[in-house]
Design a protein around this motif. Sequence first.
Motif, mmCIF file in Angstrom:
data_model
loop_
_atom_site.group_PDB
_atom_site.id
_atom_site.type_symbol
_atom_site.label_atom_id
_atom_site.label_comp_id
_atom_site.label_asym_id
_atom_site.label_seq_id
_atom_site.Cartn_x
_atom_site.Cartn_y
_atom_site.Cartn_z
ATOM 1 N N ALA A 1 0.848 -1.338 0.089
ATOM 2 C CA ALA A 1 -0.132 0.033 0.043
ATOM 3 C C ALA A 1 0.789 1.189 0.084
ATOM 4 O O ALA A 1 1.936 1.170 0.648
ATOM 5 C CB ALA A 1 -0.960 0.102 1.182
ATOM 6 N N PRO B 1 -6.203 3.011 9.775
ATOM 7 C CA PRO B 1 -7.454 2.581 9.315
ATOM 8 C C PRO B 1 -8.389 2.423 10.549
ATOM 9 O O PRO B 1 -9.633 2.521 10.444
ATOM 10 C CB PRO B 1 -6.949 1.336 8.609
ATOM 11 C CG PRO B 1 -6.052 0.762 9.261
ATOM 12 C CD PRO B 1 -4.993 1.877 9.426
ATOM 13 N N GLU C 1 -5.148 5.751 5.294
ATOM 14 C CA GLU C 1 -5.785 4.443 5.008
ATOM 15 C C GLU C 1 -4.891 3.268 5.131
ATOM 16 O O GLU C 1 -5.150 2.176 5.627
ATOM 17 C CB GLU C 1 -6.261 4.231 3.388
ATOM 18 C CG GLU C 1 -7.362 5.269 3.399
ATOM 19 C CD GLU C 1 -7.924 4.974 2.064
ATOM 20 O OE1 GLU C 1 -7.501 4.158 1.291
ATOM 21 O OE2 GLU C 1 -8.979 5.618 1.669
ATOM 22 N N ARG C 2 -3.411 3.578 5.119
ATOM 23 C CA ARG C 2 -2.529 2.446 5.461
ATOM 24 C C ARG C 2 -1.958 2.433 6.918
ATOM 25 O O ARG C 2 -2.055 1.739 7.645
ATOM 26 C CB ARG C 2 -1.309 2.756 4.537
ATOM 27 C CG ARG C 2 -0.241 1.797 4.933
ATOM 28 C CD ARG C 2 1.115 1.869 4.003
ATOM 29 N NE ARG C 2 2.190 1.044 4.485
ATOM 30 C CZ ARG C 2 3.186 0.672 3.935
ATOM 31 N NH1 ARG C 2 3.054 1.267 2.709
ATOM 32 N NH2 ARG C 2 4.102 0.179 4.381
ATOM 33 N N ALA D 1 -0.597 9.799 0.503
ATOM 34 C CA ALA D 1 -1.717 9.853 -0.307
ATOM 35 C C ALA D 1 -1.725 11.317 -0.912
ATOM 36 O O ALA D 1 -2.567 12.080 -0.452
ATOM 37 C CB ALA D 1 -2.910 9.923 0.853
ATOM 38 N N LEU E 1 -9.949 5.599 10.944
ATOM 39 C CA LEU E 1 -10.894 6.027 10.022
ATOM 40 C C LEU E 1 -12.220 5.487 10.095
ATOM 41 O O LEU E 1 -13.156 5.826 9.620
ATOM 42 C CB LEU E 1 -10.136 5.759 8.523
ATOM 43 C CG LEU E 1 -9.072 6.793 8.282
ATOM 44 C CD1 LEU E 1 -8.422 6.361 6.935
ATOM 45 C CD2 LEU E 1 -9.603 8.198 7.975
ATOM 46 N N ALA E 2 -12.224 4.237 11.067
ATOM 47 C CA ALA E 2 -13.362 3.384 11.349
ATOM 48 C C ALA E 2 -14.241 3.856 12.188
ATOM 49 O O ALA E 2 -15.382 3.175 12.459
ATOM 50 C CB ALA E 2 -13.082 2.074 11.087
ATOM 51 N N ASN F 1 -0.357 8.337 3.898
ATOM 52 C CA ASN F 1 -1.692 7.675 3.748
ATOM 53 C C ASN F 1 -2.227 7.217 4.922
ATOM 54 O O ASN F 1 -1.977 6.212 5.638
ATOM 55 C CB ASN F 1 -1.360 6.597 2.782
ATOM 56 C CG ASN F 1 -2.580 5.956 2.176
ATOM 57 O OD1 ASN F 1 -3.611 6.402 2.560
ATOM 58 N ND2 ASN F 1 -2.367 4.944 1.308
#
Length: 336
Positions: free
Chosen positions: A17, A167, A163-164, A21, A170-171, A161
């Motif tokens: 990944a 995560p 998301e890497r 970003a 972000l959730a 990033n």
Amino acid sequence: MTHTLDRPPVRPPKAAAPILAGEKSRTETFLVKLFAVVPLLALAAAVPFAWGWGLGWLDVALAVGFYFLTGLGVTIGFHRYFTHGAFKANRGLRIALAVAGSMAMQGPVIGWVADHRRHHAYADREGDPHSPWRYGTSAAALAKGFWHAHMGWLFDREKTNAERFAPDLLADRDIVRIDRWFPALTVATLLAPAVIGGLVTMSWWGALTAFFWASLVRVAVLHHVTWSVNSLCHLIGDRPYAARDKSANFWPLAIASMGESWHNSHHADPTGARHGVRRGQLDMSARLIWVFEKLGWATQVRWPKPDRLARKLNPGYTPAPRGFATGGPRATGQSG
């Protein structure tokens, strides 16, 4: 609702990944520069401003109070809890830590955590966002690297990033919401001292001096103490424990950094709730985590284990005193 933060931090996936970003927008880049430079200018003006006028005990109390409130939000919240999962927190404490850390004006919580997890994944190697060893080991290279590690990296447009590297955050709907509140919390952290100073003194002058000292100067000092952990604590200091990088313990910053400057100990045991693991090492962040644990707000605290650290001890150093792992004042034999 089940919160993902009740699990240990998610490790970066093995798949390739991307680390970055894209780039920060022009607006984001401008705001970073604004938040870094304006408080710094206030700090530079502090001495002549205070010479004989413009500083009272209320200003000092507000500055110290907001310094430690927001600083502990970063050290306990952004760093030890959100980044490393050193303990589990109930929802109220989790939200409070995210809000207090955001009010330090060091960036939104998700971006801060993503940057710091990336730092640990690539500490002092290619990919580390703020290593002072980035340009080499000569005097000129280290001077350039010090500037980069201290604050120059903030002006880079590359964006970690999330998301890497984050995560789990972000959730989490609570944390995403607070992350979006960062502009409002920035306004709040700057105006709150002025409002309190104005109301207590019932004067505009009281509001102005409180804004200068407890807002601008307080933010600038906290910024540079935090950034010094990135720069100084990877250049100079004591290294009792083996680590993959050049992290070091730098005792002069122990109180101002609320225990974060025991950086070599932290890199040797990143998920530990206590960084000041050796005798006499003050760590007020760990002490407050211990209080949260006693109140039942924090659970499953990862107090460092003597046998684990003993295995990482560098030659010439004695093991840390037995009993510090529980974190309590009687068990540690320490004052921090």
